[in-house]
Design an enzyme around this catalytic site. Structure first.
Site, PDB file in Angstrom:
ATOM      1  N   ARG A 201      29.038  87.520  -7.849  1.00  0.00           N
ATOM      2  CA  ARG A 201      29.128  88.748  -7.057  1.00  0.00           C
ATOM      3  C   ARG A 201      30.531  88.911  -6.490  1.00  0.00           C
ATOM      4  NH1 ARG A 201      24.349  89.307  -3.295  1.00  0.00           N
ATOM      5  NH2 ARG A 201      23.391  89.812  -5.303  1.00  0.00           N
TER       6      ARG A 201
ATOM      7  N   ARG B 103      34.199  74.306  -5.919  1.00  0.00           N
ATOM      8  CA  ARG B 103      32.772  74.175  -5.633  1.00  0.00           C
ATOM      9  C   ARG B 103      32.120  75.551  -5.768  1.00  0.00           C
ATOM     10  NH1 ARG B 103      32.260  69.566  -0.872  1.00  0.00           N
ATOM     11  NH2 ARG B 103      34.053  68.306  -1.548  1.00  0.00           N
TER      12      ARG B 103
ATOM     13  N   ARG C 204      29.775  90.140   5.618  1.00  0.00           N
ATOM     14  CA  ARG C 204      28.892  89.526   4.621  1.00  0.00           C
ATOM     15  C   ARG C 204      28.137  90.606   3.859  1.00  0.00           C
ATOM     16  NH1 ARG C 204      25.181  86.588   2.110  1.00  0.00           N
ATOM     17  NH2 ARG C 204      22.998  86.689   2.756  1.00  0.00           N
TER      18      ARG C 204
ATOM     19  N   ASP D 133      15.625  92.633  -1.566  1.00  0.00           N
ATOM     20  CA  ASP D 133      15.254  92.356  -2.958  1.00  0.00           C
ATOM     21  C   ASP D 133      13.792  91.937  -3.113  1.00  0.00           C
ATOM     22  OD1 ASP D 133      15.301  89.822  -1.899  1.00  0.00           O
ATOM     23  OD2 ASP D 133      16.905  89.061  -3.190  1.00  0.00           O
TER      24      ASP D 133
END
Length: 245
Positions: free
Chosen positions: A26, A44, A87, A203
């Site tokens: 994303r 990572r 976010r 979702d």
């Protein structure tokens, strides 16, 4: 010039604004919408890009799943020089009035995860910055669809165990959605003196028979993710313009 040990980005590449998200893919999707985008590091779960939107430079960084790892990302972005974090994520809905595909702007988060207990006392609130939340909400409304703002809850638990997760209590208390990282973002931002906001695309459902139909890979969810990305980018432009006024 200082290298952030976990993110593997240099302070000279930092920007005032950053969009953070869980999924490295994303992050790449968001970066593809920027001008002059380039990848800075992939260490990572932390993948970082830089670029511009309407002349405003920003970073895009993935933070993985869960508050503990995400907090590492938030801390290092702030130490590198970021002043505003947004976010962009997904969450489970607590109401059929807000089905999959809806957008929720988090005004504050219930601290039901473990990370923030090690940072602040139990009564300390996890609250989004008012200006960032307002810009996100206004920008999200411009994208259309169902858009709400209100409380979210951050939990460490994704798959249920033998202990009961009190989803019904959160719903009765007016919480709109459940996810895993916003509380950490808001607490870290507050402690470090920077601004933060969050928007999530729903979702599926939590604590409902409808939860059995969970599928985060539908076109409805993909469309909502696209709208929330545009909302976050639009909010950054609004905030930057307000700062120049």
């Amino acid at each position: 010039m200082t290298l952030m040990p976990i993110l593997q980005i240099h302070t000279e590449d930092a920007a005032e604004y950053a969009i953070v998200c869980g999924d490295p893919n994303r992050a790449a999707l968001i970066a593809a919408k920027l001008d002059n985008a380039r990848e800075l590091a992939f260490s990572r779960e932390y993948r970082t890009f830089t670029g511009e939107i309407n002349g405003v430079r920003l970073l895009v960084t993935s933070h993985g799943v869960g508050s503990a790892g995400a907090a590492v990302c938030f801390e290092e972005l702030i130490r590198a020089g970021v002043k505003t974090l947004i976010r962009v994520g997904t969450a489970g809905s607590y109401s059929e009035e807000h089905p999959a595909g809806s957008l929720i702007v988090s005004t504050a988060a219930v601290r039901a995860e473990g990370l923030t207990r090690g940072l602040v006392p139990d009564g300390y609130p996890a609250v989004g910055d008012g200006d960032v939340v307002s810009a996100l909400y206004a920008s999200a409304l411009e994208q259309g669809g169902i858009v709400k703002k209100g409380l979210t809850v951050s939990l460490d638990v994704f798959f249920a165990g033998v202990e009961e997760v009190p989803h019904r209590k959160y719903k009765q208390a007016g919480v709109l959605a459940v996810e895993m990282e916003i509380a950490a973002l808001y607490v870290v931002a507050s402690l470090r003196g920077v601004r933060a906001g969050a928007i999530v695309a729903l979702d599926g459902y939590a604590d409902s028979d409808l939860a059995a139909t969970y599928d985060p890979h539908t076109n409805v969810v993909a469309d909502a993710v696209e709208r929330e990305i545009q909302a976050a980018l639009g909010a950054i432009v609004k905030l930057a313009r307000a700062g120049q006024a």
